[in-house]
Enzyme design. Structure first.
Site, PDB file in Angstrom:
ATOM      1  N   HIS A   1      -4.444   5.463  -6.333  1.00 46.30           N
ATOM      2  CA  HIS A   1      -5.374   6.092  -5.397  1.00 46.30           C
ATOM      3  C   HIS A   1      -5.611   7.522  -5.861  1.00 46.30           C
ATOM      4  O   HIS A   1      -4.706   8.160  -6.416  1.00 46.30           O
ATOM      5  CB  HIS A   1      -4.812   6.096  -3.978  1.00 46.30           C
ATOM      6  CG  HIS A   1      -4.603   4.720  -3.413  1.00 46.30           C
ATOM      7  ND1 HIS A   1      -3.955   4.497  -2.215  1.00 46.30           N
ATOM      8  CD2 HIS A   1      -4.947   3.497  -3.879  1.00 46.30           C
ATOM      9  CE1 HIS A   1      -3.924   3.189  -1.968  1.00 46.30           C
ATOM     10  NE2 HIS A   1      -4.513   2.564  -2.971  1.00 46.30           N
TER      11      HIS A   1
ATOM     12  N   ASN B   1       0.832  -1.207   0.000  1.00 47.51           N
ATOM     13  CA  ASN B   1       0.000   0.000   0.000  1.00 47.51           C
ATOM     14  C   ASN B   1       0.863   1.251   0.000  1.00 47.51           C
ATOM     15  O   ASN B   1       1.750   1.401   0.845  1.00 47.51           O
ATOM     16  CB  ASN B   1      -0.897   0.008   1.243  1.00 47.51           C
ATOM     17  CG  ASN B   1      -1.751   1.254   1.340  1.00 47.51           C
ATOM     18  OD1 ASN B   1      -2.697   1.426   0.583  1.00 47.51           O
ATOM     19  ND2 ASN B   1      -1.417   2.143   2.280  1.00 47.51           N
ATOM     20  N   GLU B   2       0.624   2.132  -0.964  1.00 48.21           N
ATOM     21  CA  GLU B   2       1.246   3.449  -1.051  1.00 48.21           C
ATOM     22  C   GLU B   2       2.743   3.421  -0.741  1.00 48.21           C
ATOM     23  O   GLU B   2       3.225   4.090   0.191  1.00 48.21           O
ATOM     24  CB  GLU B   2       0.498   4.431  -0.137  1.00 48.21           C
ATOM     25  CG  GLU B   2      -0.965   4.576  -0.547  1.00 48.21           C
ATOM     26  CD  GLU B   2      -1.743   5.622   0.236  1.00 48.21           C
ATOM     27  OE1 GLU B   2      -1.233   6.080   1.289  1.00 48.21           O
ATOM     28  OE2 GLU B   2      -2.854   5.987  -0.206  1.00 48.21           O
ATOM     29  N   PRO B   3       3.510   2.682  -1.537  1.00 45.20           N
ATOM     30  CA  PRO B   3       4.945   2.521  -1.248  1.00 45.20           C
ATOM     31  C   PRO B   3       5.748   3.815  -1.297  1.00 45.20           C
ATOM     32  O   PRO B   3       6.761   3.936  -0.593  1.00 45.20           O
ATOM     33  CB  PRO B   3       5.411   1.534  -2.327  1.00 45.20           C
ATOM     34  CG  PRO B   3       4.405   1.660  -3.434  1.00 45.20           C
ATOM     35  CD  PRO B   3       3.106   1.921  -2.735  1.00 45.20           C
TER      36      PRO B   3
END
Length: 764
Positions: free
Chosen positions: A304, A206-208
């Site tokens: 996102h 998630n959202e690296p």
């Protein structure tokens, strides 16, 4: 019984004639209005809509939206340890390692819960998050200090592929968690991705690009392009080796800056080569990985998107109804995704025009660098969850996803009834499962700034048409003339369902039983949206149904006695059993963003003593309900373990609703920066239960002081077996005074209401 039902129905019909009022639309003759043509091209061959754009993140599953897909992800899942269900909050909350995601000690409980909840909500597609940042929580001992940053005993190492046999009983002592072992475990417990209970897809963390900020204790440095590609390829290979049909989502980028240069602008500028933005580079690298490995390792490009658009108050996603310009900005904010040249009021509108519209640019990169890759927005929101503008913005988002070939989308929103209803306008607009068609056809309005439209049919069958039309004018009714052009059939009738600012519930507003030349007019109230179901079958006509009579029983407040209060800990006691729901009237101080707490009970079930917890949460002052029928955990002191087993909790709930005393606690109070502040910022004004007031006259079954049609309807439903009466209600339902409650009492009640000079009960 059939005769009773027929007679009761006849009496109710008489009653309805007394109280019914004509249902219809707002008349454009009686208010300000503007005219709008809506043209639907029935000759359009159409394009298939992915059913998975109507998705939601799992924390919103209880909000009332009928979703077709669900995602389990977020910052917490980057450091989630599937073997123990421990996780770390990172910068969201003091780098706390705990059992926030699940108190279960059964491996993979979060994913198995996701499967269970999807089955309960009739959701076919499930997306779970895998870990590849590097480390996960090794314990649930709370805050992790900077000195305990990984590698340390507070963390377990993440390895994509295990060198050895995969076990269904993970080793909790080796300091390592294996991702392929996790997927293998889920396949064994739930079935593979092709089964109804299995997990259909996995997200590569998630959202690296934000790891160095959100999870600095396990990834302190800025993520490089090469590290992201290497870890993505390694983890995707490990998953595909276990479940070859599972879809891989990546890289779950948080927003525009990550799309453009993966957060590190200087590194990108120095090494970008011929790539226009990072998205293109990522797709090209994953395509090269497929060519090298012989298997596709990225099925879905995952981004996102949270709108940055602002109105005059300079607050992103402002939903203050008095800020009309902010509302207008929210209503137009979807255009950044799909409209060439649109400039929203934000830094994206000012500085990022080369990559606007965003969805078109994403699809161009896919076509140029990795054809066949699907597109997903696994977190998105345009705001307005508690305002009609948010419902309209959600409708436009979903319509835009359909038009731009998005494969999967999952709304990230909490307590957002209007956004949930925006989804339901596509999936369940009549409350009976009727959905927007699965094939999008061309639909246009004269002015899409004022009014947008989306039309669909099911496959090649054009007998039924679903059409959504919005009215974005905040003060004027839209007189919309609908033209179903180039149709091969004559449409017969239409049913109109509306979502307005008066309620987040979708309402059947009107029905047309005749359509001339496939053209008709619908008046759409200011700031609202309608879903119109048009059919060429006369027998499919849907008349507006009179809403069922609200059966309400007058209640009285019984307040509890609070003692204690130090550090937010109280004892509460009542003179009678609390029942299902306890109401807390509280005031939270200025600057408080959220407060939460719970009620706790001692309960013994099947010879075992438990501490049972029922939570509450609020973001504003006022009345908050603590639902005792839905406890979330039960702690067994003998084993020092908590459980969230549904069957056990249901049995314990039956016990605690009978209790008169409980512990009441304020667990957590957060300021606008989400820092914990003193519980004294929450003031408990009253804590009470509602109890039915006793009737004082015959026929007055809801205790409102009069015997009327509502009471008569209650009598009818009781005779049909649809509701139950208390002993008090049964006594006063004997309106003819013969000692029994039966059909004769209903007839007597009807005569009384019709003023036919009868009396009620022997007391009269």
């Amino acid at each position: 019984m059939k005769k009773i039902s027929l007679f009761v129905t006849a009496l109710l019909m008489v009653s309805s004639a007394i109280t019914s009022s004509a249902a219809g639309v707002v008349s454009a003759e009686d208010t300000n209005y503007y005219e709008m043509n809506v043209n639907v091209d029935m000759a359009d061959g159409g394009k298939a809509i992915s059913p998975y754009i109507y998705g939601i993140n799992d924390h919103g599953l209880d909000g009332g939206a009928q979703a077709n897909a669900v995602r389990q992800g977020g910052n917490r899942y980057t450091a989630y340890n599937w073997e123990t269900n421990y996780s770390n909050a990172g910068s969201d909350w003091h780098n706390s390692s705990d059992d926030y995601l699940s108190i279960s000690d059964v491996p993979g409980a979060c994913a198995t819960k996701l499967s269970e909840e999807a089955q309960e909500n009739n959701i076919a597609y499930k997306l779970a998050t895998l870990q590849m940042c590097g480390y996960v929580s090794a314990d649930k001992s709370g805050e992790v200090s900077a000195e305990e940053a990984a590698p340390s005993e507070r963390w377990n190492k993440v390895v994509a592929k295990k060198d050895g046999e995969l076990s269904l009983t993970p080793d909790l002592t080796d300091g390592v968690v294996y991702m392929d072992e996790y997927v293998n475990y889920l396949v064994d417990k739930l079935g593979d991705s092709k089964t109804a209970t299995g997990i259909q897809a996995y997200s590569l963390d998630n959202e690296p690009a934000l790891w160095s900020n959100t999870h600095s204790l396990i990834h302190p440095g800025v993520l490089s392009r090469q590290e992201l590609i290497d870890k993505s390829v390694e983890l995707a290979k490990a998953v595909k080796d276990v479940d070859s049909n599972a879809e891989i989502f990546g890289p779950a980028l948080y927003g525009y800056t990550a799309y453009d240069h993966l957060q590190d602008d200087d590194e990108w500028k120095a090494n970008k080569g011929d790539y226009d933005w990072f998205i293109s580079y990522y797709l090209d690298e994953m395509k090269k990985a497929e060519e090298e490995s012989g298997k596709r390792l990225l099925d879905v490009l995952d981004i996102h998107y949270y709108t940055e658009a602002k109105g005059t108050c300079d607050t992103r996603m402002c939903e203050d109804p008095t800020h009309t310009e902010c509302i207008d900005e929210m209503l137009q904010s979807y255009r950044t995704l799909c409209e060439e040249g649109y400039v929203e009021n934000s830094w994206i509108g000012q500085w990022c025009q080369p990559n606007i519209p965003i969805l078109k640019r994403m699809q161009e990169s896919i076509a140029n660098y990795y054809p066949g890759t699907k597109l997903a927005l696994t977190e998105y929101s345009f705001g307005g969850g508690n305002h009609i503008a948010g419902g309209i913005a959600e409708i436009d988002a979903l319509g835009t996803f359909a038009k731009n070939d998005v494969y999967f989308a999952s709304l990230w929103a909490d307590d957002a009834p209007y956004q949930y209803s925006g989804i339901n306008m596509f999936t369940n607009f009549d409350g009976k499962g009727t959905a927007f068609g699965d094939t999008l056809i061309d639909s246009k309005t004269d002015d899409y700034v004022k009014s947008t439209s989306y039309a669909a049919v099911n496959g090649t069958d054009k007998g039924d048409v679903t059409l959504i039309v919005t009215n974005k004018n905040q003060t004027e009714t839209e007189k919309a003339t609908i033209n179903l052009a180039n149709a091969d059939t004559q449409y017969k009738n239409a049913a109109v369902y509306v979502l307005t600012g008066e309620s987040s519930k979708i309402v059947h507003m009107s029905s047309l039983d005749k359509i001339d030349d496939n053209t008709f007019t619908v008046d759409i109230p200011p700031l609202s949206a309608v879903q119109i179901l048009v059919t060429d079958d006369e027998s499919s006509y849907r008349p507006v149904e009179e809403p069922p009579t609200d059966i309400t029983v007058s209640t009285g407040k019984v307040s509890g006695k609070l003692t204690g209060g130090e550090e937010g800990k109280y004892k509460v006691s009542f003179d009678q059993a609390m029942g299902d729901k306890v109401v807390i009237d509280m005031t939270i101080a200025d600057g408080v963003a959220m407060a939460s707490g719970g009620m706790g009970f001692n309960a013994t079930y099947d010879g075992v003593d438990y501490w049972v917890s029922c939570p509450w949460e609020t973001k504003a002052s006022g009345e908050v309900i603590c639902d005792l029928s839905k406890p979330t955990s039960a702690y067994n002191a003998a084993t020092d373990k908590s459980t969230d087993d549904k069957e056990l909790l249901a049995n314990l709930a039956e016990l605690i609703v009978k209790e008169k005393t409980a512990d009441f606690q304020v667990w957590y109070v957060a300021n606008s920066s989400w820092e914990s502040i003193d519980p004294s910022n929450v003031t408990i004004n009253d804590i009470y239960i509602n109890v039915p007031l006793e009737s004082k006259m015959y026929g007055d079954l809801n205790a409102d002081g009069v015997a009327d049609m509502t009471d008569m309807t209650m009598m009818s439903l009781k005779l049909l077996g649809d509701i139950n009466f208390t002993e008090n209600q049964l006594f006063y339902a004997d309106v003819n005074g013969d000692g029994n409650f039966d059909l004769a009492d209903l007839s007597h009640m009807k005569q009384y209401i019709m003023k036919e000079k009868v009396i009620l009960g022997k007391q009269n």
